[in-house]
Scaffold this active site. Sequence first.
Site, short mmCIF file in Angstrom:
data_model
loop_
_atom_site.label_atom_id
_atom_site.label_comp_id
_atom_site.label_asym_id
_atom_site.label_seq_id
_atom_site.Cartn_x
_atom_site.Cartn_y
_atom_site.Cartn_z
N GLY A 150 0.81 -1.21 0.00
CA GLY A 150 0.00 0.00 0.00
C GLY A 150 0.84 1.26 0.00
O GLY A 150 0.51 2.25 -0.66
N THR A 151 1.94 1.24 0.73
CA THR A 151 2.80 2.43 0.82
C THR A 151 3.33 2.79 -0.56
O THR A 151 3.29 3.96 -0.97
CB THR A 151 3.97 2.17 1.79
OG1 THR A 151 3.41 1.84 3.07
CG2 THR A 151 4.88 3.36 1.92
N ASN A 187 -8.03 3.81 8.35
CA ASN A 187 -7.43 2.66 9.02
C ASN A 187 -7.55 2.69 10.53
O ASN A 187 -7.44 1.65 11.17
CB ASN A 187 -5.95 2.51 8.62
CG ASN A 187 -5.20 3.81 8.70
OD1 ASN A 187 -5.58 4.79 8.05
ND2 ASN A 187 -4.16 3.86 9.49
N GLN A 215 -7.68 -0.22 3.15
CA GLN A 215 -8.56 -0.78 4.19
C GLN A 215 -9.91 -1.21 3.64
O GLN A 215 -10.56 -2.08 4.22
CB GLN A 215 -8.76 0.25 5.31
CG GLN A 215 -7.53 0.52 6.13
CD GLN A 215 -7.15 -0.65 7.04
OE1 GLN A 215 -7.98 -1.50 7.39
NE2 GLN A 215 -5.89 -0.72 7.43
N SER A 246 -3.49 -3.39 -0.79
CA SER A 246 -2.39 -4.12 -0.16
C SER A 246 -2.87 -5.52 0.21
O SER A 246 -3.93 -5.67 0.82
CB SER A 246 -1.95 -3.37 1.09
OG SER A 246 -0.90 -4.06 1.71
N ALA A 247 -2.09 -6.54 -0.16
CA ALA A 247 -2.54 -7.93 0.03
C ALA A 247 -2.70 -8.31 1.50
O ALA A 247 -3.60 -9.07 1.85
CB ALA A 247 -1.57 -8.89 -0.65
N HIS A 248 -1.81 -7.78 2.36
CA HIS A 248 -1.85 -8.29 3.74
C HIS A 248 -3.06 -7.82 4.53
O HIS A 248 -3.28 -8.27 5.65
CB HIS A 248 -0.52 -8.02 4.48
CG HIS A 248 -0.24 -6.60 4.84
ND1 HIS A 248 -0.53 -6.09 6.08
CD2 HIS A 248 0.32 -5.59 4.13
CE1 HIS A 248 -0.14 -4.81 6.12
NE2 HIS A 248 0.37 -4.49 4.95
N CYS A 272 3.89 5.28 19.00
CA CYS A 272 5.05 5.52 19.85
C CYS A 272 6.26 5.68 18.94
O CYS A 272 6.71 4.72 18.32
CB CYS A 272 5.26 4.35 20.78
SG CYS A 272 6.57 4.63 21.94
N1 PLP Z 1 -2.91 2.89 3.54
C1 PLP Z 1 -3.69 2.46 4.54
C2 PLP Z 1 -5.05 3.04 4.71
C3 PLP Z 1 -3.23 1.48 5.42
O1 PLP Z 1 -4.00 1.06 6.42
C4 PLP Z 1 -1.93 0.94 5.22
C5 PLP Z 1 -1.37 -0.07 6.14
O2 PLP Z 1 -1.72 -0.16 7.28
C6 PLP Z 1 -1.16 1.42 4.14
C7 PLP Z 1 -1.69 2.40 3.33
C8 PLP Z 1 0.21 0.90 3.88
O3 PLP Z 1 0.15 -0.39 3.33
P1 PLP Z 1 1.42 -1.36 3.37
O4 PLP Z 1 1.56 -1.80 4.79
O5 PLP Z 1 1.06 -2.49 2.46
O6 PLP Z 1 2.58 -0.59 2.88
#
Ligand code: PLP
Length: 373
Positions: free
Chosen positions: A58-59, A138, A166, A186-188, A312
């Site tokens: 996702g990032t 998220n 999400q 994002s797959a995870h 944190c």
């Molecule tokens: N965008 C949202 C809304 C997310 O919740 C997350 C991960 O928690 C990301 C982007 C980033 O995804 P990734 O962990 O696959 O880089």
Amino acid sequence: MRPEVGAAMMPVFTEHFGNASSIHWFGQYAKALMDDARQQVAKLINADVAEIVFVSGGTEADNLAIRGIAESLTSKGRHIITSKIEHHAVLHTCRDLEEQGYDVTWLPVSGDGLVDPENVAKAIRPDTILISIMHANNEIGTIEPIAEIGTIAEQADIYFHSDGVQATGKIPVDVRQLKADLYSMSAHKIHGPKGIGALFVKKGTPLKPTMTGGGHERNRRSGTENIAGIVGFGVAARLAREELNSDMTRVRQLRDRLEAGLKSKIASIHVNAENALRLPNTSNIMVDYAEGEGLVIALDLKGIAASTGSACSSGSLEPSHVLTAIGRTPDENHGSLRFSLSSMTTEQDVNDVLEVMPSIVERLRELSPHYRR
Ligand code: PLP
């Protein structure tokens, strides 16, 4: 990961280890596996296979969407519209662009975390090149009015990106109906492996790659493809699509039971964004006179994994920017706790939380100088 995901990935490590760019049989077999997975990911959001670009998560999808548009359209302008509650992958990317001379409008949200589409419309300028608003948050699970915002973007002829990390697999997603030009996944987050994701790029959308090299993914993202991850993502996407309705109805019922149970057993607790349209699996709870970190540690000792509203970082407790944006005070912010449920969560899991939480909260409140029974 779902067991079916791991089972599909294993042979890619042991037998089908070809490079999808190679002409030989091993390579072409890997490519066929990748093509099948791409079809499953495309189907999950009603996209065309040619519109799916595999990335590392996702990032990277968020970075590619925002930087890719920003760097393609410098001749048109340097103004971006986003919200104050985006994930850091969007937030920090936009901040970085600000430092490079781009102008960013940070839209506020309501007490339930909703972006007002009218505010989006009002923020549009002749030099606006991109609108980026997440599909679902998220931390608090609020589902944003993406179709309305997408329509506004389309009418103004501005590219529209939505971070759907999400939302995908938790609620039905149709990128055509949402009028998204770019959509991150994002797959995870859907029981797939970590380190693989995708960006939907609508046909005809200009996008300067952030990763240059061998020209993979139709020149959108270079680098030898992570076939095992892609195969796992494909299976997770298929299962999410096939089981979405039954799974999420059950998850919502569990989540609602968790929230109702906590409220009935513990005084002075509140559910953040309770009245908004929310994801079925997210519950963000504010516990008066208790520290979120203390709650997380006490729950962890009981084998329950939750998270706080605060992050944190470097030894200091930074309040969550999302909870701050919905109007929570720093104290309220630090008393926030997030539970994320999934199709693998059981009735017993919820019972366990309901059993241990009252005494944990009571014990932490005893330590608070402000708490009176
Ligand atoms: N965008 C949202 C809304 C997310 O919740 C997350 C991960 O928690 C990301 C982007 C980033 O995804 P990734 O962990 O696959 O880089």
